[in-house]
Design an enzyme around this catalytic site. Structure first.
Site, short mmCIF file in Angstrom:
data_model
loop_
_atom_site.label_atom_id
_atom_site.label_comp_id
_atom_site.label_asym_id
_atom_site.label_seq_id
_atom_site.Cartn_x
_atom_site.Cartn_y
_atom_site.Cartn_z
N SER A 10 73.08 -52.26 61.27
CA SER A 10 74.94 -52.81 60.85
C SER A 10 75.16 -54.06 61.71
O SER A 10 74.40 -54.38 62.56
CB SER A 10 75.84 -51.72 61.10
OG SER A 10 75.64 -51.23 62.54
N SER A 11 76.06 -54.39 61.41
CA SER A 11 76.82 -55.52 62.17
C SER A 11 78.05 -55.03 62.75
O SER A 11 78.77 -54.77 62.19
CB SER A 11 77.18 -56.77 61.39
OG SER A 11 77.77 -57.84 62.21
#
Length: 411
Positions: A102-103
């Protein structure tokens, strides 16, 4: 497609982070305002409940460039990979799966960057490159030659490296097991991890200079909460000491990721060694600090809720040691069954009870220390070193202390 101008959005993001008390220094503000996050989020998933359970819908500029860019600059975490391989650019519609990359939301990334207390010219080892956005902020602040970032997933590492190059940063990106650090460029002034860990590897202590800082999320690998951001200072004698400075949540390090249990849960808990009543509800573990304590008392235990004939049973399984605890409501108490070589719920109950007697201190009151042999946490009391990991809570004299049957930590 012509690249959109995100200047105003970056400025607004910096303002929001500053107003929220996260962005504090001019150097980090410049990084936020000048590093285009969209280059690191060319596609991602937004998630929501759906008819098949939790669903992830791909977002990219190809579908709606305005929506995509607006979401990129929201202060939110966006999932970029499911099940270790599926990315949003390969999905044609809503999908289900387990997030594996994820970011992280900008407030968390920037807050951790500020907590590193860096000065010009310092070197940083980053564990978990991810999309590369946090790496780019570090490069902007310290210079690309002073940043080394390690990512375990080759595909994720390649996408991050491409994005960093497109942003103008030819930094040291390494594909490998970040739990081993990167000794080739050691020692570092700072070590930062963008994944959650059961314990901080001693290899990181060895690779961080005396006086340097290690910043990492520690706590349950089986749950998405109950974790704390540890900030440790490495000492001249090869140990490190510090405290939990706040709550934070990250995906677990890939090597420590837990495979969700499947199959007949009742069969796993068929043979109990002991049965009794308990007044401590397993719902207590829905709260952050009790969840943190539970994983100190029973590291690696997975919590699973199951409903049969409208009756809920809460299970805790330690598959590595073939131990379990099951709790079923019975009025204002719970029927407790335990089996295996360790009594999981006894240890959790003891820890939570001691914490309550101590006045339910927040996770920021937890201190910790690392030696080549031990990994210790405590609230109050005096630190005690031993040949295994140990934990205790209490005042001047520890009210509770326990050891884990794991071997001493090694690099």
């Amino acid at each position: 497609m012509t690249a959109p101008d995100s200047t105003a959005l970056r400025h607004d993001l910096a303002n929001d982070l500053a107003h929220g008390g996260v962005l504090k220094t001019a150097a980090w503000r410049a990084a936020v305002e000048e590093v285009p996050r969209e280059l690191f989020l060319r596609s991602f998933f937004k998630d929501a409940p759906g008819p098949r359970g939790h669903e992830y819908t791909p977002v990219s500029p190809d579908a709606d460039v305005d929506e995509w860019l607006t979401l990129v600059y929201r202060n939110e975490t966006w999932v970029t990979q499911l099940d270790g391989h599926l990315t949003a650019d390969k999905a044609t519609g809503p999908v289900t799966g387990f997030p594996t990359s994820s970011s992280t939301m900008p407030s968390t990334v920037v807050g951790m960057s500020e907590a590193l207390d860096v000065d010009d010219g310092m070197t940083v080892l980053e564990i978990g490159t991810g999309t590369g956005y946090s790496t780019a902020l570090l490069c902007h602040r310290l210079g690309e030659d002073n940043v080394t970032s390690v990512e375990v997933d080759p595909d994720v590492a390649q996408r991050a490296d491409d994005a960093l190059e497109a942003t103008g940063f030819s930094t040291w990106t390494v594909t490998g097991d970040g739990l081993l650090g990167h000794p080739r460029r050691a020692p570092y002034h700072r070590t930062i991890a963008t994944c959650a860990l059961r314990r901080i590897p001693y290899a990181w202590v060895r690779q961080t200079k005396p006086g340097g800082i290690i910043l990492a999320t520690v706590g349950p690998s089986a749950w998405s909460y109950g974790t704390g951001l540890a900030k440790l200072t490495v000492k001249d004698d090869g140990t490190a000491e510090g405290s939990i400075i706040g709550r934070t949540s990250f995906m677990p390090a890939r090597a420590e990721a837990v495979v969700p249990l499947s199959g007949d849960l009742a069969a796993r808990a068929a043979y109990a060694d002991t049965e009794r009543k308990t007044s401590l509800s397993p719902d207590t573990l829905n709260d952050w600090m009790p969840a943190f304590l539970a994983q100190l008392a029973a590291p690696g235990a997975q919590l699973v809720r199951a409903t049969s004939d409208s009756r809920e049973t809460v299970y805790l399984f330690d598959t590595g040691r073939e131990a379990f605890a099951s709790l079923t409501a019975d009025g204002d108490q719970w029927n407790l069954r335990q089996g295996g070589p360790v009594a999981i719920w006894d240890a959790i109950e003891e820890a939570v009870t001691a914490w309550r007697k101590a006045g339910e201190p927040d996770i920021t009151s937890v201190r910790m220390a690392i030696t080549p042999e031990a990994h210790a946490y405590w609230i109050g009391g005096q630190q005690i070193t031993n040949d295994q990991r140990s934990y205790w809570l209490g005042g001047e004299e520890p009210a509770l202390r326990w050891k884990h049957p794991y071997p001493p930590m090694t690099a």
